[in-house]
Design a protein around this motif. Structure first.
Motif, PDB file in Angstrom:
ATOM      1  N   GLU A  41      -4.605   3.488   1.859  1.00 30.63           N
ATOM      2  CA  GLU A  41      -5.650   2.694   1.223  1.00 30.63           C
ATOM      3  C   GLU A  41      -5.328   2.384  -0.231  1.00 30.63           C
ATOM      4  OE1 GLU A  41      -9.215   4.906   1.765  1.00 30.63           O
ATOM      5  OE2 GLU A  41      -9.390   4.438   3.910  1.00 30.63           O
ATOM      6  N   THR A  50      -3.883   7.215   5.328  1.00 31.24           N
ATOM      7  CA  THR A  50      -4.658   5.995   5.594  1.00 31.24           C
ATOM      8  C   THR A  50      -4.095   4.771   4.878  1.00 31.24           C
ATOM      9  OG1 THR A  50      -6.134   6.545   3.744  1.00 31.24           O
ATOM     10  CG2 THR A  50      -6.753   7.326   5.953  1.00 31.24           C
ATOM     11  N   TYR A  58       0.846  -1.187   0.000  1.00 28.71           N
ATOM     12  CA  TYR A  58       0.000   0.000   0.000  1.00 28.71           C
ATOM     13  C   TYR A  58       0.886   1.244   0.000  1.00 28.71           C
ATOM     14  CZ  TYR A  58      -3.821  -3.123   1.380  1.00 28.71           C
ATOM     15  OH  TYR A  58      -4.751  -4.136   1.428  1.00 28.71           O
TER      16      TYR A  58
END
Length: 732
Positions: free
Chosen positions: A412, A410, A402
């Motif tokens: 994501e 975050t 990621y």
């Protein structure tokens, strides 16, 4: 007329005694004092030893395993040293490196004025402090900046560790009705162990049971009938030859079995598919139910990071347990089960022996070693060591990478997926991602439908900073050090196309290695800025002022800048630049005189004893280049001495031809005196080399045939103004 002319000649010749004084002005004088002396003829004939570079401290020793919080260092005094610089490098045992630290790994720890030092590594020691896993390497250098001696070479490194507590302390549970066995792993350098016992789970109010010798790592605690079935908690303390003690270990739970207790639970196991990387938050265990009625169970857990047993449940009637208590990734957990029957008649809990066997479980974990590297084409390689598990289990994992452009993002954005667990020769799994995929990366492991938490954040180290310069003999509006050397200014720009978060300025006394960090705290690309660290928004130039307390006159220093990411990680230092600080006016005269004295010493006429013998002319050559010409003649009722240096050079910088000539002198140093041996000096000397500038003689007065007043004019290049210094400085 004949008699008058003869008188003038005599008076003029008497003024030639001034020539002896001229020599005195540039040569060290031997004080001739009256009174008693403890010297001898041998003292007068044997010149004192001249120190230019200090010796390396001898008998350097670092006391390993001395204390649970301190490491002591000691060495022999060095002649001429006023202080000592202690350097330290730290290596964690978890690191894969096996070689000793390099010069660049050492940082200055302290400057001390004694021949011993105590490094307080831990101010508040605790059993789980990571410092107990570190090996500390120490070096010591002797220095004397006041007398401008070159610092010694560092000692050979000495490695030391803190005194650790015994490891893996365990107490038997229900193995016998008569005793409880306590075992532990040895503590390095222990000569004895103290075994302590408490009736409280936290180890409070413990009493000393026994002290055993250092070659014994067990103790059998005999138990009376009244103590059978009672819970005890054991701790061990190591003692070394200095009588220092380690921290007391965590309590280890143990007990002696009571007659009539049930059999220990059998066939304790991890539930299939439910406790070895199959989940991120639970581990399930099972065992065969006991045959005795009214039996209940207690489940205990230890781990790969904590050998002490933790009771997970007070009572459970089922022959199964799901552990969800504070499970952490990257940790192996070990379980034992105890069968218990409450004996109403005696009021005792009849506890079985702990279950046997190693029952190991773990939650699905991210890799704990992750690295990001940038390739020359701009792409980024993310690589990691496999997550925990057996070799067969690890082969079934896949991984995800990621990315995020913010350290606190975050994460994501999935930039690489379903990466198989194929390792290279070093055991790493790797994935290549585009250079614009993000600034920060994390990795997760996948096992079936379960996905681990994300790993620690990594980021590629930024490219090398573009170093602009390191100042050389430049005026800096800051105080000089005790050796008369001003700071050095280092300037740089950020690397093209990148914006590092931080920088380190590094310095060495040699090219290609030996670099140590100069700045005490990391230098933020966005500040905070100060009087020694700044940034010019128009030019994009960062500036740092190195106030080097150990800098010496005549010593060049090598500088480079290390770019760091937001994790304060960096792998690519800039190119090197050579810099050195300007000198105070007094120090300038002292360094200049090293060449001037060497030139005057080569002359022969001015050193002859007879006055008329001093008349005449001669020329001598410099050891490296140029010449010094001398002429002494009667002038009217006095004498005139002319000394001319032309491109005269005698010394190389640090005695190294590759570093260039120290001082090259061109100019005159002239003296005129009347028959009463009073007069003046005049002339200007141009200096080239390491410290270009001018020395002026037009302020020196002569009385009694010697320099006795006035000033020298000193005007170094590099932004300085001419300054007058006392004539006495020329006598040093």
């Amino acid at each position: 007329m004949r008699h008058f002319g003869r008188a003038v000649t005599v008076l003029a010749i008497s003024a030639l005694f001034l020539l002896d004084s001229c020599a005195d002005m540039f040569q060290s004088r031997i004080p001739m004092t009256g009174g008693k002396t403890s010297g001898s003829l041998g003292d007068l004939l044997t010149p004192p030893e001249i120190i230019t570079k200090l010796d390396t401290p001898a008998q350097f020793y670092a006391a390993s395993y001395y204390s649970a919080s301190e490491i002591r260092l000691a060495w022999e005094a060095v002649q001429g040293a006023s202080s000592y610089i202690i350097e330290r490098a730290t290596v964690n045992s978890a690191q894969t490196r096996t070689e000793e630290p390099g010069d660049e790994d050492y940082e200055t720890l302290e400057q001390v004025y004694a021949v011993s030092y105590t490094d307080t590594v831990l101010k508040n020691a605790s059993l789980d402090a990571p410092e107990y896993q570190n090996t500390y390497y120490y070096r010591v250098k002797a220095c004397n900046p006041v007398k401008n001696y070159d610092a010694s070479e560092p000692t050979q490194p000495q490695a030391a560790m803190l005194f650790p507590s015994p490891g893996n302390v365990r107490a038997s549970g229900g193995t016998s009705t008569d005793w409880i066995d306590i075992t532990w792993e040895p503590s390095a350098a222990a000569i004895s162990y103290e075994v302590w016992r408490s009736e409280n789970a936290d180890g409070a109010s413990a009493s000393l049971l026994q002290t055993v010798t250092g070659n014994q790592t067990w103790y059998r605690n005999r138990i009376s009938e009244s103590q059978q079935g009672k819970d005890f908690y054991y701790m061990v303390t190591a003692v070394n030859s200095a009588r220092n003690k380690s921290l007391r270990t965590k309590p280890a739970y143990g007990y002696a079995r009571v007659f009539g207790a049930p059999e220990s639970p059998a066939n304790v196991r991890i539930e299939t598919g439910a406790g070895r990387g199959n989940s991120t938050n639970e581990i399930k265990i099972r065992w065969d139910a006991a045959l005795e009625t009214d039996t209940y169970y207690a489940v205990y857990r230890s781990s790969s990071v904590d050998a002490s047993l933790t009771r997970l449940t007070e009572k459970t009637d089922e022959a199964a347990w799901t552990d969800k208590q504070n499970l952490k990734p990257g940790v192996y957990y070990y379980y034992v089960v105890q069968a218990i029957i409450d004996d109403i008649a005696s009021g005792k809990a009849l506890k079985s022996e702990f279950s046997s066997g190693v029952i190991e479980g773990f939650i699905l974990s991210p890799p704990d070693t992750v690295v990001a590297e940038k390739k020359p084409d701009g792409t980024i390689i993310i690589k990691w060591l496999p997550s925990i598990g057996s070799e067969g289990e690890r082969s079934l994992y896949t991984y995800k990478v990621y990315a995020d452009n913010s350290l606190n993002g975050t994460f994501e954005a999935l930039v690489s997926n379903e990466i198989p667990a194929d390792t290279d020769a070093q055991g790493y799994i790797a994935s290549e991602v585009p250079g614009d995929a993000g600034a920060f990366f994390k990795v997760s492991a996948v096992n079936g439908v379960a996905e681990s938490a994300k790993s620690v954040t990594v980021s590629p180290a930024p490219d090398a900073a573009l170093i602009q310069s390191a100042s050389q003999h430049k005026f800096v509006p800051a105080a000089a050090n005790a050796g008369g050397v001003y700071p050095v200014i280092i300037t740089w720009k950020k690397p093209e196309g990148e914006t590092p978060a931080f920088y380190h300025v590094q310095r060495s006394t040699r090219t290609g290695g030996g670099f140590s960090r100069v700045n005490e705290t990391v230098l933020g690309a966005n500040g905070p800025f100060s009087e020694i660290y700044s940034w010019d928004a128009q030019t994009g130039i960062f500036t740092y002022i190195d106030r080097n307390d150990t800098a010496k006159a005549g010593r060049k220093y090598y500088y480079r800048v290390l770019s760091l990411n937001q994790l304060e990680q960096g792998n690519f230092p800039s190119e090197e630049r050579i810099g050195w600080g300007a000198l105070t006016n007094n120090q300038y005269m002292i360094e200049y005189n090293k060449t001037m004295k060497a030139a005057l010493k080569k002359l022969t006429l001015m050193h002859k004893p007879g006055s008329t013998d001093k008349l005449g002319s001669e020329t001598k050559k410099g050891a490296i280049s140029g010449s010094i010409a001398y002429n002494a003649a009667i002038s009217g009722l006095g004498a005139k001495i002319t000394i001319r240096l032309e491109n005269y050079a005698e010394h190389y910088i640090e005695n190294d031809q590759d570093k260039g000539v120290y001082f090259t002198l061109t100019g005159n140093s002239n003296t005129t005196a009347s028959m009463d041996q009073s007069g003046s000096m005049n002339g200007t000397m141009r200096c080239e080399g390491m410290y270009p500038g001018y020395v002026y003689y037009d302020g020196i007065t002569i009385r009694g045939g010697a320099a006795a007043g006035g000033t020298y004019g000193i005007h170094p290049d590099g932004g300085f103004q001419r300054t007058e210094i006392p004539w006495t400085v020329g006598e040093q």
